[in-house]
Scaffold this motif. Structure first.
Motif, PDB file in Angstrom:
ATOM      1  N   SER A  83      -6.033 -11.700  23.992  1.00 57.64           N
ATOM      2  CA  SER A  83      -6.126 -10.812  22.836  1.00 57.64           C
ATOM      3  C   SER A  83      -5.067 -11.075  21.783  1.00 57.64           C
ATOM      4  O   SER A  83      -5.288 -10.792  20.603  1.00 57.64           O
ATOM      5  CB  SER A  83      -6.048  -9.351  23.286  1.00 57.64           C
ATOM      6  N   LEU A  84      -3.919 -11.586  22.176  1.00 61.12           N
ATOM      7  CA  LEU A  84      -2.920 -11.916  21.154  1.00 61.12           C
ATOM      8  C   LEU A  84      -3.446 -13.002  20.220  1.00 61.12           C
ATOM      9  O   LEU A  84      -3.257 -12.945  18.997  1.00 61.12           O
ATOM     10  CB  LEU A  84      -1.619 -12.360  21.816  1.00 61.12           C
ATOM     11  N   ARG A  85      -4.132 -13.981  20.786  1.00 59.47           N
ATOM     12  CA  ARG A  85      -4.731 -15.024  19.947  1.00 59.47           C
ATOM     13  C   ARG A  85      -5.794 -14.417  19.033  1.00 59.47           C
ATOM     14  O   ARG A  85      -5.860 -14.744  17.837  1.00 59.47           O
ATOM     15  CB  ARG A  85      -5.360 -16.118  20.823  1.00 59.47           C
ATOM     16  N   ARG A  86      -6.609 -13.523  19.586  1.00 57.84           N
ATOM     17  CA  ARG A  86      -7.661 -12.895  18.763  1.00 57.84           C
ATOM     18  C   ARG A  86      -7.052 -12.034  17.663  1.00 57.84           C
ATOM     19  O   ARG A  86      -7.553 -12.006  16.535  1.00 57.84           O
ATOM     20  CB  ARG A  86      -8.585 -12.069  19.662  1.00 57.84           C
ATOM     21  N   LEU A  87      -5.976 -11.308  18.002  1.00 65.07           N
ATOM     22  CA  LEU A  87      -5.308 -10.527  16.969  1.00 65.07           C
ATOM     23  C   LEU A  87      -4.785 -11.440  15.872  1.00 65.07           C
ATOM     24  O   LEU A  87      -4.955 -11.171  14.675  1.00 65.07           O
ATOM     25  CB  LEU A  87      -4.149  -9.724  17.587  1.00 65.07           C
TER      26      LEU A  87
END
Length: 393
Positions: free
Chosen positions: A378-382
């Motif tokens: 999710s950090l990458r998606r954020l």
């Protein structure tokens, strides 16, 4: 010890009159028996029974079905306080209470009449990962498989199992037909497989099933609609990460409490005339670790409240809000491990002994941080959304 982490919000006060207040009465006993629980590899049955009576295992379920209907943030506070007393007990509470989220796609009539028809004071155990394989037959599925990490040192009322339907056509997104089932515990065989570095009292064992018939009405899509009437269940998939975060933050709080005790009693081996708590370097680092832990809790509460407010309003979180929330899980899991490593360093040799609770908290946090909730991308998606790359859900 009163800290910046002690909440005084109105939401907390409301909980104090219910589940949270009832749970607090049991925290000293949970702490006192934590070493015993680890040695036995099971949370004592008396503690499970007391927590069940306090309402923790029904706390997220709808009032209409006999639950307490705490929201995402309120239930995380309960998990956090229990985890401050003992990580394994906190994990047991979060796993059994939050797992109902994953059966929300079962038919409403099945849930309302057959699962919760006599109330919601039920114990759930299982594994959502689709490790099982099923063949569709008349009226349902025949299910077999072996599932790891079914947390809970108790006999459940229901068992949750994810599975793939063999021979089924692909879903519209091209993926396999993955579903979830509720079955009775006598249809599953639990194995003594949990001998792990941390969370040792959670009995996160494997279980197996061999050619078990599951009626179709006791199954639903792994990722699908919601048939449980409470806003929490309307959140997008992977909504239970806040309770995982709460276990980590609770363990960190407990470790800071342990460190405060050492600061008041421990004397350096080569400077026994002073307490370690009198050392300005120790004081500076202790203050920093306290604030970093408080910041993690603020992140949990802020991002959780944003998505819950959306759910209460019947709206979807924006991509930035959602990935801020789920990306927060990743950050809290891994920053929590770093903070506890530094707390251990400050404790010197004291925290290394098996008799000291700090080493147990250290191992518990390390174990929690291995979970997929802390490694979900999710950090990458954020970052992608923040970079203008659109909705990457």
């Amino acid at each position: 010890m009163t800290t910046l982490l002690d909440s005084t919000s109105s939401h907390d006060q409301e909980s104090d009159d219910g589940v949270l207040g009832r749970v607090r009465a049991h925290l000293p006993r949970i702490t006192a028996r934590s070493a015993e629980a680890e040695a036995a590899r099971a949370v004592p049955t008396e503690i499970i029974a007391a927590l069940r009576e306090a309402g923790v295992f029904r706390m997220s379920l709808p009032r209409a079905w006999g639950g307490e209907q705490l929201d995402l943030v309120q239930s995380a506070r309960v998990v956090r306080e229990v985890s401050r007393a003992d990580g394994s007990t906190g994990w047991t509470v979060q796993a059994a209470s939050m797992a109902w989220f994953f059966v929300r796609s079962l038919p409403r009539e099945t849930l309302e009449k057959e699962v919760f028809g006599e109330g919601s004071d039920l114990m759930l155990r299982g594994a959502i990962a689709p490790k099982g394989k099923a063949v569709e037959v008349e009226g349902g599925y025949r299910l077999s498989g072996r599932w790891p990490l079914a947390s809970g040192s108790f006999t459940p009322d229901w068992v949750l199992a994810g599975f793939v339907v063999e021979g089924a056509p692909p879903l519209p997104d091209g993926g396999p037909d993955m579903r979830v089932a509720l079955i009775r515990p006598e249809q599953a065989t639990f194995l003594d497989t949990w001998d792990a570095v941390g969370l040792r009292a959670t009995q996160s064992t494997d279980f197996t099933m061999d050619d078990v018939f599951v009626p179709a009405r006791f199954t639903g899509p792994l990722v699908g609609g919601n048939n449980i009437p409470a806003p929490f269940y309307g959140l997008p998939y992977t909504a239970t990460g806040a309770s995982h975060d709460a276990v980590i933050i609770g363990c960190l709080e407990g470790a800071l409490d342990d460190l405060a005790e050492l600061a008041a009693t421990k004397r350096p081996a080569f400077n026994p005339g002073v307490l370690i708590g009198e050392d300005p370097v120790f004081q500076e680092k202790f203050g920093e670790l306290h604030l970093r832990t408080a910041a993690l809790n603020a992140l949990l509460e802020q991002t959780g409240r944003v998505v819950m407010d959306r759910a209460v309003a019947g709206d979807e979180p924006t991509p930035t809000e959602w990935f801020g929330y789920t990306g927060g899980h990743q950050h809290i899991h891994h920053e929590g491990s770093r903070i506890l490593n530094e707390i251990m360093t400050l404790s010197g040799s004291s925290g290394l002994y098996s008799s000291h609770p700090m080493q147990r908290r250290w191992r518990d946090v390390r174990c929690v941080s291995q979970h997929v909730a802390g490694n979900n991308g999710s950090l990458r998606r954020l970052g992608a959304v923040l970079s203008g790359q659109g909705d990457v859900r």
